[in-house]
Design a protein around this motif. Sequence first.
Motif, short mmCIF file in Angstrom:
data_model
loop_
_atom_site.label_atom_id
_atom_site.label_comp_id
_atom_site.label_asym_id
_atom_site.label_seq_id
_atom_site.Cartn_x
_atom_site.Cartn_y
_atom_site.Cartn_z
N LEU A 44 0.85 -1.19 0.00
CA LEU A 44 0.00 0.00 0.00
C LEU A 44 0.88 1.23 0.00
O LEU A 44 1.46 1.61 1.03
N PHE A 79 -8.84 5.01 -0.11
CA PHE A 79 -8.18 4.27 -1.18
C PHE A 79 -8.47 4.86 -2.55
O PHE A 79 -9.56 5.38 -2.79
N ALA A 87 -10.19 0.88 -7.10
CA ALA A 87 -9.71 -0.47 -7.40
C ALA A 87 -10.21 -0.85 -8.79
O ALA A 87 -11.06 -1.72 -8.98
N TYR A 133 -5.53 -6.82 -8.55
CA TYR A 133 -6.46 -7.52 -7.65
C TYR A 133 -6.60 -9.00 -7.99
O TYR A 133 -6.66 -9.83 -7.08
N PHE A 148 -10.71 -6.78 -0.06
CA PHE A 148 -11.31 -6.23 -1.28
C PHE A 148 -12.51 -5.36 -0.92
O PHE A 148 -12.68 -4.27 -1.48
N TYR A 174 -11.28 -2.04 0.27
CA TYR A 174 -10.87 -1.19 -0.85
C TYR A 174 -12.08 -0.53 -1.52
O TYR A 174 -12.11 0.69 -1.72
N SER A 226 -13.33 4.07 -1.09
CA SER A 226 -12.47 4.60 -2.15
C SER A 226 -13.06 5.86 -2.77
O SER A 226 -14.08 6.38 -2.32
N SER A 262 -6.40 5.45 -11.18
CA SER A 262 -5.97 5.21 -9.81
C SER A 262 -4.71 6.02 -9.49
O SER A 262 -4.63 6.66 -8.44
N GLN A 304 -2.76 0.82 -3.83
CA GLN A 304 -2.09 -0.48 -3.93
C GLN A 304 -1.31 -0.56 -5.24
O GLN A 304 -1.89 -0.53 -6.33
N ILE A 326 0.33 -5.19 2.78
CA ILE A 326 -1.10 -5.44 2.58
C ILE A 326 -1.54 -6.45 3.64
O ILE A 326 -1.25 -7.64 3.55
#
Length: 455
Positions: free
Chosen positions: A166, A208, A211, A221, A257, A260, A264, A279, A292, A318
């Motif tokens: 991260l 975050f 993702a 992911y 997950f 995230y 976010s 991202s 990430q 992580i």
Amino acid sequence: MNAKKTLSMTLAAAMAAGLLAGCGGSSSTAASSTSTSTESKAESTAASTEATTDAAGKVYYLNFKPEQDEAWQNLAKKYTEETGVPVTVVTAASGQYETTLMSEMAKSDAPTLFQVNGPVGLANWKDYCYDLSGTKIAGDLTSDTYALKDGDQMLGIGYVIESYGLITNKTLLEKAGYSVDDIKSFDDLKKVAEDITARKDELGFSAFTSAGMDGSSDWRYKTHLANLPIYFEYQEDGIDNTDAIKGTYLDNYKNIFDLYINNSTCDPTELAGKTGDDSRNEFLNDEAVFFQNGSWEYTNLVGDGKPFTDDDLTMLPIYIGVGDEANQGLCTGTENYWCVNKEASEDDINATLDFMYWCVSSDEGTKAMANDMGFVIPFKNAVESPNVFVKADKEMTAAGKTPVAWNFSTMPSENWKNGVGSALTAYAAGTGSWDDVVTAFVDGWASEAALNAAA
């Protein structure tokens, strides 16, 4: 049997089995001469440097990492200017490396230098790999750990060690009232992330970055994050690969997950269209604390014209709520192994071996690898990288924290990854269930492994 005569068999096996995927570009692949190109044909975008003198051989490098394309083009140019040997660097676009490699290897003027991601990738291409045992570059490795072998033959050499985790904006984290010392477990991370979300409007940023499940981003992911439950299952079972993953820690995979996507910069239903650039740009624009990604992102975040300094950033492990989290390090390893095409001419093989050795032993080569590409290379003449994420990994390891191994090179195929990625995307959008993710992960692994065994 001559490798050229078995190309169609190799291509078919490669399509069925594991494909390169990973970093930044690590999961890179499709041909482009710049990291932002969307061209699909290698010949239309190859950037080659013209030789200044006649040379006995030439080099054609099919590069796996789009984020280092410009640096490789510059290094190739320097080598040609210094030696007269023509070097062509073609960079595969994200997600297309294996497809591009298959296409290029079928041509008469095929790559002389290419990459595989580990044992699974090597199985597809070992008939094309020159035995590197006894070469100068093999002699400069700091450890045999980075030699990829098939029996007594050394068919690949790991040329870069990377870490992911991260990436953390320490300045924003402090604005939210926390420091990196407050995050030493999944529970800590969850507490901080959900508090930031609760105060998102007040703070002006999210926990975050998105993702994104677009092809330029989903490898983070379906490959990198998915490595965590695989790693911990392997650790528990005392193995380093399997044909039948059990999914012991998929609930933990779900928890991270969920963290995230629910904390976010965007709604989970928007993730299917979010890209890797989205991202990164969110992070660059101070829209989120955590991103990430890996050490390969360093030059995209720090340097001339970039908004961050080393003091602004670090990388955290992580955490997924498994194992001794207090002593967990970053995910550190390699899936980048150089292989030399043994079907090339003797002159081209020798030219390629010389180029590889120059990259990892000369002042110009090692400085470019460390400074321009941000690499840690496992060779005796390596220059220490200024990369703050590399330094974070070294500090954690020196403090006794255990790095998380890169076990994703044992994933059975690209098709398996795509199945997991599709299930994750549907789950985030609310059109699929987590049971679908588990099915893609466990049953998909078994079916793909069976296809590999039958190939």
